[in-house]
Design a protein around this motif. Structure first.
Motif, PDB file in Angstrom:
ATOM      1  N   ASN A 163       0.843  -1.197   0.000  1.00  0.00           N
ATOM      2  CA  ASN A 163       0.000   0.000   0.000  1.00  0.00           C
ATOM      3  C   ASN A 163       0.885   1.257   0.000  1.00  0.00           C
ATOM      4  OD1 ASN A 163      -1.500   2.308   1.274  1.00  0.00           O
ATOM      5  ND2 ASN A 163      -3.162   0.816   1.238  1.00  0.00           N
ATOM      6  N   PRO A 164       0.734   2.128  -1.000  1.00  0.00           N
ATOM      7  CA  PRO A 164       1.634   3.284  -1.110  1.00  0.00           C
ATOM      8  C   PRO A 164       1.470   4.308   0.004  1.00  0.00           C
ATOM      9  CG  PRO A 164      -0.146   3.451  -2.705  1.00  0.00           C
ATOM     10  CD  PRO A 164      -0.244   2.077  -2.095  1.00  0.00           C
ATOM     11  N   TYR A 165       0.366   4.250   0.739  1.00  0.00           N
ATOM     12  CA  TYR A 165       0.131   5.221   1.808  1.00  0.00           C
ATOM     13  C   TYR A 165       0.581   4.682   3.169  1.00  0.00           C
ATOM     14  CZ  TYR A 165      -2.782   7.121  -1.912  1.00  0.00           C
ATOM     15  OH  TYR A 165      -3.222   7.596  -3.125  1.00  0.00           O
ATOM     16  N   VAL A 166       0.262   3.424   3.433  1.00  0.00           N
ATOM     17  CA  VAL A 166       0.578   2.817   4.719  1.00  0.00           C
ATOM     18  C   VAL A 166       1.933   2.119   4.700  1.00  0.00           C
ATOM     19  CG1 VAL A 166      -0.186   1.150   6.460  1.00  0.00           C
ATOM     20  CG2 VAL A 166      -1.873   2.506   5.193  1.00  0.00           C
ATOM     21  N   GLY A 167       2.262   1.501   3.574  1.00  0.00           N
ATOM     22  CA  GLY A 167       3.454   0.672   3.472  1.00  0.00           C
ATOM     23  C   GLY A 167       4.757   1.337   3.891  1.00  0.00           C
ATOM     24  N   PRO A 168       5.057   2.545   3.373  1.00  0.00           N
ATOM     25  CA  PRO A 168       6.338   3.172   3.745  1.00  0.00           C
ATOM     26  C   PRO A 168       6.482   3.402   5.247  1.00  0.00           C
ATOM     27  CG  PRO A 168       5.417   4.231   1.808  1.00  0.00           C
ATOM     28  CD  PRO A 168       4.358   3.297   2.324  1.00  0.00           C
ATOM     29  N   PHE A 169       5.379   3.724   5.911  1.00  0.00           N
ATOM     30  CA  PHE A 169       5.438   3.923   7.362  1.00  0.00           C
ATOM     31  C   PHE A 169       5.677   2.600   8.083  1.00  0.00           C
ATOM     32  CE2 PHE A 169       3.115   3.750  11.416  1.00  0.00           C
ATOM     33  CZ  PHE A 169       3.855   4.679  12.141  1.00  0.00           C
ATOM     34  N   ILE A 170       4.927   1.574   7.693  1.00  0.00           N
ATOM     35  CA  ILE A 170       5.060   0.267   8.345  1.00  0.00           C
ATOM     36  C   ILE A 170       6.466  -0.293   8.156  1.00  0.00           C
ATOM     37  CG2 ILE A 170       4.232  -2.122   8.365  1.00  0.00           C
ATOM     38  CD1 ILE A 170       2.284  -0.141   9.589  1.00  0.00           C
ATOM     39  N   SER A 171       7.029  -0.118   6.970  1.00  0.00           N
ATOM     40  CA  SER A 171       8.360  -0.666   6.709  1.00  0.00           C
ATOM     41  C   SER A 171       9.409  -0.040   7.620  1.00  0.00           C
ATOM     42  CB  SER A 171       8.743  -0.451   5.240  1.00  0.00           C
ATOM     43  OG  SER A 171       8.920   0.918   4.951  1.00  0.00           O
ATOM     44  N   ARG A 172       9.214   1.211   7.991  1.00  0.00           N
ATOM     45  CA  ARG A 172      10.194   1.909   8.819  1.00  0.00           C
ATOM     46  C   ARG A 172      10.072   1.588  10.309  1.00  0.00           C
ATOM     47  NH1 ARG A 172      12.981   6.023   6.289  1.00  0.00           N
ATOM     48  NH2 ARG A 172      12.351   6.392   4.130  1.00  0.00           N
ATOM     49  N   VAL A 173       8.895   1.100  10.722  1.00  0.00           N
ATOM     50  CA  VAL A 173       8.708   0.868  12.163  1.00  0.00           C
ATOM     51  C   VAL A 173       8.701  -0.619  12.526  1.00  0.00           C
ATOM     52  CG1 VAL A 173       7.437   3.024  12.445  1.00  0.00           C
ATOM     53  CG2 VAL A 173       6.173   0.906  11.985  1.00  0.00           C
TER      54      VAL A 173
END
Length: 306
Positions: A163-173
């Motif tokens: 998901n382009p909106y949620v994915g980048p955040f989840i990958s970092r945490v």
């Protein structure tokens, strides 16, 4: 990183693809044959995936080449980059040309399967319309991977990360124990990586902040859909020998895959491993994978002799 992984890293070299450093190994085998194999790894790992079967490969091949795709392993991991399976195939071909290899066997797994399908497609394209590339593919062996859209089931975490909106955040945490649980789920129940191996996989993901790229790397799922006719079609029409080695305890490619493969690919050649072997056969059952792969390669010699 474990001493084994550090040793693997120390064995490797780098070559330039455009402005990027690509990590690779080029190991000499004990065989006197002219056979060369290139090994293509899966998501989200690296060329080290092949280290357990490397000694056996050396008995059959004069050279064993493996590399880390751009964005993976010890290769560069640019953040401002659009990752593509097509480009990974470009890198594979560029590496072979850099190393002076024009005839090669391909051994691939997971993400690498799709890169192999594109390389095979280009091989067939060259048969119809000559190009500057002189790379000839002698055989292809595929391990568990998303060959067909209908039999491939991304893991829940992959769907979230895509998901382009949620994915980048989840990958970092995400942290180690979340990774371990999700990654371990694709292995068989009795063939889980050791704690040291899990931490190695995690260390490589963290290398150059690669874990933050998950959303961009996972776009290959959409790319598979967009090119499904080309990549399924080549398995149906190629004259290059193709073999499949499959671990059935695989939630990504469940056992329904076997019947679909047999119905879809003409004259299918497939080895189904023990029911407890999962998505990483070369890691979980290295002896069996080596045995079946080398049997396949040697059968090609026998076929030529007849």
């Amino acid at each position: 990183m474990s001493s084994n992984l550090k040793a693997w890293m120390g064995t490797g070299k780098y070559f330039k693809f455009k402005d990027y450093n690509i990590f690779y190994i080029d190991e000499r085998g004990t065989s006197n044959s002219d056979k060369i194999v290139i090994c293509l790894h899966g998501f989200p790992s690296l060329s080290y995936d092949w280290h357990k079967i490397l000694p056996d490969l050396k008995t059959e091949f004069s050279r064993i080449i493996a590399f880390d795709f751009l964005g993976y392993g010890f290769s560069d991991k640019p953040d401002d980059h659009t990752y593509s399976l097509m480009e990974q195939a470009d890198i594979a071909e560029a590496l072979l040309e850099y190393l002076g290899v024009n005839k090669v066997h391909i051994l691939a797994h997971d993400y690498g399967d799709t890169v192999a399908q594109e390389m095979l497609s280009r091989h067939e394209d060259r048969r119809l319309k000559p190009s500057e590339s002189e790379i000839e593919i002698r055989s292809v062996c595929l391990l568990n991977g998303g060959l067909f859209e209908g039999t491939y089931h991304p893991r829940p975490i992959q769907k979230i990360l895509l998901n382009p909106y949620v994915g980048p955040f989840i990958s970092r945490v995400q942290f180690y124990y979340v990774f371990k649980r999700g990654f371990g789920a694709v292995f068989g129940p009795d063939t889980q990586p050791t704690e040291e191996e899990f931490t190695d996989f995690w260390a490589v993901l963290r290398y150059q902040d690669g874990y933050t790229l998950a959303t961009k790397l996972l776009q290959y799922i959409h790319e598979r859909s967009a090119n499904k006719d080309r990549w399924t079609g080549v398995l149906q029409t190629t004259t290059v020998p193709v073999h499949m080695i499959y671990g059935p305890a695989d939630p990504v490619n469940p056992p329904a895959f076997v019947d679909f493969y047999k119905k879809t690919v003409p004259n299918p050649s497939i080895t189904v491993l023990d029911t407890k072997i999962g998505h990483y056969p070369q890691w979980e059952a290295p002896f069996d994978v080596s045995r079946d792969y080398l049997r396949f390669v040697r059968s090609l010699n026998n076929a030529k002799a007849m």
